[in-house]
Enzyme design. Structure first.
Site, mmCIF file in Angstrom:
data_model
loop_
_atom_site.group_PDB
_atom_site.id
_atom_site.type_symbol
_atom_site.label_atom_id
_atom_site.label_comp_id
_atom_site.label_asym_id
_atom_site.label_seq_id
_atom_site.Cartn_x
_atom_site.Cartn_y
_atom_site.Cartn_z
ATOM 1 C CG HIS A 149 3.837 5.260 8.095
ATOM 2 N ND1 HIS A 149 4.460 5.643 6.934
ATOM 3 C CD2 HIS A 149 2.866 4.403 7.749
ATOM 4 C CE1 HIS A 149 3.876 5.021 5.910
ATOM 5 N NE2 HIS A 149 2.898 4.262 6.385
ATOM 6 N NE ARG A 192 6.632 -0.617 5.735
ATOM 7 C CZ ARG A 192 5.576 0.043 6.164
ATOM 8 N NH1 ARG A 192 5.257 1.203 5.649
ATOM 9 N NH2 ARG A 192 4.825 -0.475 7.109
ATOM 10 C CE LYS A 199 24.113 -10.987 -3.266
ATOM 11 N NZ LYS A 199 24.139 -9.924 -4.309
ATOM 12 N NE ARG A 247 -3.764 -1.757 2.553
ATOM 13 C CZ ARG A 247 -5.032 -1.374 2.470
ATOM 14 N NH1 ARG A 247 -5.347 -0.092 2.462
ATOM 15 N NH2 ARG A 247 -5.990 -2.251 2.403
ATOM 16 C CB THR A 248 3.459 2.446 2.350
ATOM 17 O OG1 THR A 248 2.636 2.233 3.482
ATOM 18 C CG2 THR A 248 4.270 3.712 2.552
#
Ligand SMILES: [Zn+2]
Lengths: 312, 155
Positions: free
Chosen positions: A133, A105, A84, A55-56
């Site tokens: 957020h 994010r 890695k 969504r974001t």
């Protein structure tokens, strides 16, 4: 008009002052009303999702596309060098040499703050673990301003999980700049964290706990619902608690005409579907506002001058 | 009399006095973190004025600044610092909380980015004093994850 957000990192809602918040909201409503200049043309925006959040990500990427920016990036870290063992510091260093801004994010709290200190280009936090957020809070504020015609002197109730709900924490902090009155409606185990209560007290913000949802509905301008997560309780306890915090259309009878119900979505069962047809429901408009708020934010961070604001 | 001697029997360095009992070893480890080669003498459970007890720490050669001492304030808010040169106390001050703690304590939030990246931990310090209850609260907020913790988590 000089734009104070130009080249600024957007890590935490607490980094934004009242003027900056108002500027973003003002531009978001302009963008919603009419097409605006392609504010990201010739700009490469990195969309770096070290943790999947469809969504974001789609909302941000739509915002970039609508302003005609180009996108690079990844939608989860499974195939990146982070997997890695590369440090975030090194990843961000590298990405900031490619892009004009980084939307990120990350599953760890504080990741965006660290990235902002490492990067030579602005970093926009699309969520760092359970911490911040800010773009969610911006779309919440935009929606509140839109449906109430103002942000100041509002009565706002927060319902549900106030302990872990980061959208609640950020929105309460942001609204604190606009002289609100808060009502908290939550199970004892999910009360607001005490450091936030202390913050509010220090800022002189009036708040109180209400014992029932009905009591809140009649007093407030905004009813901000959140989900009480099943995982936090045993099943019978959950049934008992959740039923107390479910909003139905019948409960809206005593509401003020201007009262609107918001929810950061997705909902599970905390808002009965019969509320959807009520004039008080505003959560779908709120979700739609996400792209406008993010467009406004990106345009302001990437452009020193915004023509549409000069004319406004 | 013994106490006076303990403080003054040092040519040059720092004596941290009136450390609450039980905190001497914590202070010691903070000093060692800063300078692993530091020459340190620790006195635990020494008699203090009245009936009380205290810990004392002597550090040879290192003349503490207010800033050095601030880092110990969480453990020893009541301590006094005596900076000694040529057997004489040249400076004496109370330990005071700094505005920030850098690189001293790991963030208690296990999901904080500071644990996995090459950065020093950083906390801003705030104090609230409740005059009525006569309580003093110290809060530390992580620069990275923004969580706020009470000082007891770090002691
Ligand atoms: Zn932290």
């Amino acid at each position: 008009m000089p734009n104070p957000l130009y080249q600024k990192d957007i890590v935490s809602i607490r980094d934004l002052n009242q003027t900056e918040l108002e500027l973003i909201i003002q531009l978001a409503s302009i963008i919603k009303a009419q097409p605006v200049s392609p504010y990201l043309s010739n700009k490469v925006i990195a969309s770096c999702f070290f943790e999947a959040s469809t969504r974001t990500r789609l909302s941000f990427e739509t915002a970039v596309q609508r302003l005609q920016g180009s996108l690079i990036g990844f939608s989860d870290s499974a195939n990146t060098s982070t997997q890695k063992g590369e440090t975030l510091t090194d990843s961000i260093n590298m990405i900031s040499s490619y892009a004009d801004a980084i939307i990120m994010r990350h599953p760890k709290e504080g990741a965006a703050r660290l990235a902002a200190e490492v990067a030579t280009v602005p970093v926009i936090n699309g969520g760092d673990g359970a911490n911040q957020h800010p773009s969610q809070t911006l779309l919440d504020l935009f929606s509140i301003a839109e449906c109430q015609g103002r942000l100041t002197d509002l009565k706002v109730a927060f319902v549900g999980d106030l302990k872990y709900g980061r959208t609640v924490h950020s929105l309460a902090q942001a609204l604190s700049l606009f002289n609100p009155t808060f009502y908290f409606i939550a199970p004892e185990a999910l009360k607001m964290p005490s450091y936030l209560e202390q913050d509010l007290a220090e800022k002189g913000i009036s708040y109180q706990y209400l014992s029932s949802l009905e009591e809140g509905v009649e007093q407030v301008d905004i009813l901000y619902m959140t989900r009480v997560q099943k995982e936090r309780f045993d099943p019978t306890e959950y049934m008992h608690i959740a039923s107390k915090y479910i909003l139905t259309k019948a409960m809206l009878k005593g509401a003020k005409p201007n009262m609107r119900v918001l929810h950061p979505l997705p909902r599970v069962d905390e808002i009965h579907p019969d509320v959807d047809s009520s004039e008080h429901a505003y959560y779908f408009q709120q979700a739609e506002n996400g792209v406008y708020a993010r467009q406004a934010l990106l345009a302001l961070v990437m452009n020193e001058h915004i023509k549409e604001l000069d004319n406004a | 009399m013994r106490e006076t001697m303990a403080v003054e029997a040092i040519l040059k360095g720092t004596v941290i006095d009136h450390v609450p009992t039980g905190q001497g070893l914590n202070i010691l480890s903070l000093i060692q973190k800063r300078d692993p080669q530091a020459q340190i003498t620790v006195g635990l459970n020494l008699p203090s004025k009245g009936n009380g007890k205290k810990d004392i720490i002597k550090v040879e050669g290192w003349l503490f600044s207010q800033h050095d001492a601030g880092e110990m304030a969480l453990y020893a808010p009541t301590a006094t610092v005596n900076v000694i040169d040529n057997y004489a106390v040249v400076k004496k001050f109370k330990i005071e909380l700094p505005d920030q703690f850098v690189g001293l304590f790991a963030c208690p939030n296990s999901n904080c980015i500071s644990h996995t990246e090459p950065v020093a931990s950083r906390f801003s310090v705030s104090q609230t004093h409740n005059a009525e209850a006569n309580t003093h609260k110290v809060r530390l907020q992580c620069h990275f994850c923004e969580r706020t913790f009470s000082d007891s988590l770090f002691k």
